[in-house]
Design a protein around this motif. Structure first.
Motif, PDB file in Angstrom:
ATOM      1  N   ALA A  22      94.023  70.278  82.433  1.00 19.60           N
ATOM      2  CA  ALA A  22      92.647  69.904  82.104  1.00 19.60           C
ATOM      3  C   ALA A  22      92.193  68.717  82.954  1.00 19.60           C
ATOM      4  O   ALA A  22      91.053  68.695  83.453  1.00 19.60           O
ATOM      5  CB  ALA A  22      92.537  69.569  80.623  1.00 19.60           C
ATOM      6  N   ILE A  23      93.055  67.734  83.135  1.00 21.39           N
ATOM      7  CA  ILE A  23      92.698  66.578  83.960  1.00 21.39           C
ATOM      8  C   ILE A  23      92.461  67.012  85.400  1.00 21.39           C
ATOM      9  O   ILE A  23      91.490  66.589  86.041  1.00 21.39           O
ATOM     10  CB  ILE A  23      93.800  65.503  83.881  1.00 21.39           C
ATOM     11  CG1 ILE A  23      93.858  64.909  82.464  1.00 21.39           C
ATOM     12  CG2 ILE A  23      93.554  64.396  84.905  1.00 21.39           C
ATOM     13  CD1 ILE A  23      95.054  64.005  82.223  1.00 21.39           C
ATOM     14  N   LEU A 321      93.976  58.150  80.830  1.00 16.56           N
ATOM     15  CA  LEU A 321      92.966  58.959  80.149  1.00 16.56           C
ATOM     16  C   LEU A 321      93.537  59.318  78.790  1.00 16.56           C
ATOM     17  O   LEU A 321      94.631  59.893  78.712  1.00 16.56           O
ATOM     18  CB  LEU A 321      92.648  60.233  80.931  1.00 16.56           C
ATOM     19  CG  LEU A 321      91.826  60.102  82.215  1.00 16.56           C
ATOM     20  CD1 LEU A 321      92.630  59.467  83.324  1.00 16.56           C
ATOM     21  CD2 LEU A 321      91.320  61.468  82.658  1.00 16.56           C
ATOM     22  N   ALA A 322      92.835  58.967  77.725  1.00 18.20           N
ATOM     23  CA  ALA A 322      93.376  59.152  76.386  1.00 18.20           C
ATOM     24  C   ALA A 322      92.313  59.676  75.429  1.00 18.20           C
ATOM     25  O   ALA A 322      91.113  59.621  75.731  1.00 18.20           O
ATOM     26  CB  ALA A 322      93.928  57.829  75.861  1.00 18.20           C
ATOM     27  N   GLY A 323      92.777  60.189  74.301  1.00 21.01           N
ATOM     28  CA  GLY A 323      91.826  60.570  73.273  1.00 21.01           C
ATOM     29  C   GLY A 323      91.089  59.351  72.761  1.00 21.01           C
ATOM     30  O   GLY A 323      89.861  59.326  72.670  1.00 21.01           O
ATOM     31  N   GLU A 349      84.162  61.762  68.815  1.00 19.42           N
ATOM     32  CA  GLU A 349      85.420  62.151  68.177  1.00 19.42           C
ATOM     33  C   GLU A 349      85.417  63.606  67.717  1.00 19.42           C
ATOM     34  O   GLU A 349      86.414  64.316  67.876  1.00 19.42           O
ATOM     35  CB  GLU A 349      85.704  61.234  66.986  1.00 19.42           C
ATOM     36  CG  GLU A 349      87.066  61.486  66.355  1.00 19.42           C
ATOM     37  CD  GLU A 349      87.499  60.363  65.441  1.00 19.42           C
ATOM     38  OE1 GLU A 349      88.603  60.471  64.877  1.00 19.42           O
ATOM     39  OE2 GLU A 349      86.742  59.387  65.278  1.00 19.42           O
ATOM     40  N   GLU A 350      84.319  64.058  67.168  1.00 22.64           N
ATOM     41  CA  GLU A 350      84.264  65.429  66.655  1.00 22.64           C
ATOM     42  C   GLU A 350      84.477  66.438  67.772  1.00 22.64           C
ATOM     43  O   GLU A 350      85.265  67.391  67.631  1.00 22.64           O
ATOM     44  CB  GLU A 350      82.913  65.664  65.973  1.00 22.64           C
ATOM     45  CG  GLU A 350      82.798  67.037  65.325  1.00 22.64           C
ATOM     46  CD  GLU A 350      81.496  67.223  64.572  1.00 22.64           C
ATOM     47  OE1 GLU A 350      81.159  68.387  64.267  1.00 22.64           O
ATOM     48  OE2 GLU A 350      80.820  66.212  64.289  1.00 22.64           O
ATOM     49  N   THR A 351      83.805  66.255  68.894  1.00 24.29           N
ATOM     50  CA  THR A 351      83.962  67.171  70.031  1.00 24.29           C
ATOM     51  C   THR A 351      85.354  67.060  70.631  1.00 24.29           C
ATOM     52  O   THR A 351      85.945  68.058  71.048  1.00 24.29           O
ATOM     53  CB  THR A 351      82.896  66.883  71.099  1.00 24.29           C
ATOM     54  OG1 THR A 351      81.605  67.034  70.524  1.00 24.29           O
ATOM     55  CG2 THR A 351      83.033  67.845  72.274  1.00 24.29           C
ATOM     56  N   SER A 352      85.902  65.846  70.687  1.00 22.65           N
ATOM     57  CA  SER A 352      87.246  65.647  71.237  1.00 22.65           C
ATOM     58  C   SER A 352      88.277  66.475  70.497  1.00 22.65           C
ATOM     59  O   SER A 352      89.194  67.049  71.102  1.00 22.65           O
ATOM     60  CB  SER A 352      87.635  64.172  71.175  1.00 22.65           C
ATOM     61  OG  SER A 352      86.835  63.388  72.013  1.00 22.65           O
ATOM     62  N   LEU A 353      88.133  66.531  69.171  1.00 23.96           N
ATOM     63  CA  LEU A 353      89.094  67.285  68.358  1.00 23.96           C
ATOM     64  C   LEU A 353      88.807  68.779  68.386  1.00 23.96           C
ATOM     65  O   LEU A 353      89.728  69.596  68.380  1.00 23.96           O
ATOM     66  CB  LEU A 353      89.067  66.777  66.921  1.00 23.96           C
ATOM     67  CG  LEU A 353      89.581  65.347  66.716  1.00 23.96           C
ATOM     68  CD1 LEU A 353      89.344  64.906  65.271  1.00 23.96           C
ATOM     69  CD2 LEU A 353      91.059  65.244  67.065  1.00 23.96           C
ATOM     70  N   ALA A 354      87.533  69.148  68.423  1.00 25.46           N
ATOM     71  CA  ALA A 354      87.166  70.569  68.385  1.00 25.46           C
ATOM     72  C   ALA A 354      87.362  71.250  69.728  1.00 25.46           C
ATOM     73  O   ALA A 354      87.709  72.435  69.788  1.00 25.46           O
ATOM     74  CB  ALA A 354      85.713  70.708  67.935  1.00 25.46           C
ATOM     75  N   GLU A 358      88.176  70.907  77.157  1.00 26.93           N
ATOM     76  CA  GLU A 358      86.916  70.646  77.849  1.00 26.93           C
ATOM     77  C   GLU A 358      86.549  69.163  77.773  1.00 26.93           C
ATOM     78  O   GLU A 358      86.009  68.610  78.743  1.00 26.93           O
ATOM     79  CB  GLU A 358      85.802  71.503  77.261  1.00 26.93           C
ATOM     80  CG  GLU A 358      84.432  71.289  77.916  1.00 26.93           C
ATOM     81  CD  GLU A 358      84.438  71.527  79.417  1.00 26.93           C
ATOM     82  OE1 GLU A 358      83.571  70.950  80.100  1.00 26.93           O
ATOM     83  OE2 GLU A 358      85.304  72.283  79.923  1.00 26.93           O
ATOM     84  N   SER A 359      86.860  68.529  76.672  1.00 23.10           N
ATOM     85  CA  SER A 359      86.576  67.098  76.549  1.00 23.10           C
ATOM     86  C   SER A 359      87.385  66.296  77.561  1.00 23.10           C
ATOM     87  O   SER A 359      86.878  65.345  78.174  1.00 23.10           O
ATOM     88  CB  SER A 359      86.899  66.623  75.125  1.00 23.10           C
ATOM     89  OG  SER A 359      86.084  67.276  74.171  1.00 23.10           O
ATOM     90  N   LEU A 360      88.645  66.684  77.746  1.00 21.98           N
ATOM     91  CA  LEU A 360      89.478  65.985  78.718  1.00 21.98           C
ATOM     92  C   LEU A 360      89.006  66.276  80.142  1.00 21.98           C
ATOM     93  O   LEU A 360      89.048  65.394  81.013  1.00 21.98           O
ATOM     94  CB  LEU A 360      90.941  66.391  78.526  1.00 21.98           C
ATOM     95  CG  LEU A 360      91.989  65.605  79.328  1.00 21.98           C
ATOM     96  CD1 LEU A 360      91.834  64.101  79.147  1.00 21.98           C
ATOM     97  CD2 LEU A 360      93.401  66.049  78.937  1.00 21.98           C
TER      98      LEU A 360
END
Length: 374
Positions: A22-23, A321-323, A349-354, A358-360
């Motif tokens: 992902a990165i 790069l972290a959550g 946070e919600e998008t990061s978990l869902a 893609e968030s990363l």
């Protein structure tokens, strides 16, 4: 520009190989001309075997019907890597046989490491001359009694029924285990330096996250103390293995392995050596690493700290790069990290978990715009 990407897992969302991909994909969106080198990492906990296989190759087998922590059968990986002069190293991961994520219900006083012993036995049966056991992410606190039982140990109480089964133990016979492993080198790979017993031991330090309440912690610690006497003897010189750094790793698996002669190595260092991380760092211009939560515990033998150390030795900047990023600039610099970026700050946070991948990717794309010389 060459960019080394060497993250840990993002616990609960992405494995280390998934995070690395992902990165790399996100970085390429902003800097398509850069070369990315993917080296997924681990400190010995969950993802240890998968990460090593991604970098080392070798033969990845599945051991079926391994006994899970509460007896439910699971399938677990076994990595075999052939070396020179007929040597064969096996890598197994305790979390795949006694991991917290395997529990269908919480019963910490009944959870056993028997399945880890089955994995070690499978490795020996496959011709391994060296067995490396990654420790971390366990739901067990049985002092490694289950592992010993699976390898042939005998006692006056059940060794495969968790710490509750060890109550009243007075004698343990390891002769069959020692005979079976006589020609095998054991290595315990862990980021934990805790002893087995006491204030900083396995039950008190890690028991609460496994479901042990205060009364159970006292009870289990006392049972493990008696187990040490049964295995080693009552004299301080005989018991000293229980006080060694790493004896408390994975609920005492570190103790059992050291009783059998295992050496303890920092998991991240061992993985870094195995995948040639230092050489990769010297051959790149920038080093990226990451994990789910970058906080002060990242310094305690974790992947981020280990990668940053290697980047520093290679005189290359290291970026995290972290959550979530939960350290300040002073702590970050003390770890050798130039900058740290959080997914939650980029997408929430919600998008990061869902949508973790893609968030990363989006975070990496943002970081590339700052750090790439495209």
């Amino acid at each position: 520009m060459r960019v080394l990407i060497a993250p840990d897992k993002f616990a609960g969302t992405l494995s280390a190989p998934q995070a690395a991909r992902a990165i790399a994909e996100g970085w390429s969106r902003a800097a398509p001309g850069d070369t990315t080198v993917l080296v997924p990492m681990s400190d010995g906990g969950p993802g240890f075997v998968v990460g090593l296989h991604a970098s080392l190759g070798g033969e990845l087998q599945t051991v079926t019907g391994v006994r899970g922590p509460l007896g439910v059968p699971v399938d677990a990986p076994l990595l075999l890597v052939d070396g020179r002069s007929g040597s064969r190293t096996a890598y197994v991961e305790s979390a795949t046989a006694c991991g917290l994520h395997l529990e269908q219900r919480r019963s910490p006083e009944d959870a056993s490491t028997y399945g880890v012993g089955q994995l070690v036995a499978a490795a020996v049966d496959a011709g391994a001359t060296s067995v490396v056991v990654g420790l971390g992410g366990s739901t067990t606190t049985d002092g490694g009694a289950g592992l010993l039982a699976a390898l042939g140990a005998r006692a006056d109480v059940p060794l495969d029924a968790g710490p509750a089964g060890l109550a009243g133990v007075t004698s343990v016979d390891l002769s069959a285990v020692r005979e079976r492993l006589a020609r095998v080198t054991l290595v315990a790979a862990t980021d934990v330096r805790s002893p087995l017993l006491g204030l900083f031991g396995a039950a008190r330090t890690f028991g609460p996250q496994k479901g042990l309440d205060d009364a159970a912690i006292v009870r289990v610690d006392a049972i493990l103390d008696a187990f040490v006497v049964a295995v080693c003897g009552s004299e301080p010189a005989q018991r000293k293995v229980a006080d060694l750094p790493g004896a408390g790793a994975a609920g005492g698996l570190g103790f059992a392995l050291q009783v059998l002669g295992a050496t303890v190595e920092p998991g991240v260092t061992m993985v870094a050596d195995a995948v040639g991380l230092a050489d990769h760092a010297r051959g790149c211009d920038l080093v990226l690493t990451g994990e789910g939560a970058y906080d002060v515990t990242s310094r305690d033998g974790k992947v981020v700290y280990g990668v940053a150390e290697i980047a520093g030795e290679a005189l290359r900047p290291c970026v995290v790069l972290a959550g979530k990023v939960l350290v300040g600039s002073r702590e970050r610099r003390a770890m050798g990290v130039e900058a740290a970026y959080a997914m939650v700050d980029t997408v929430g946070e919600e998008t990061s978990l869902a949508e973790p991948e893609e968030s990363l990717r989006r975070l990496a794309e943002r970081v590339a715009r700052t750090w790439s010389d495209r």
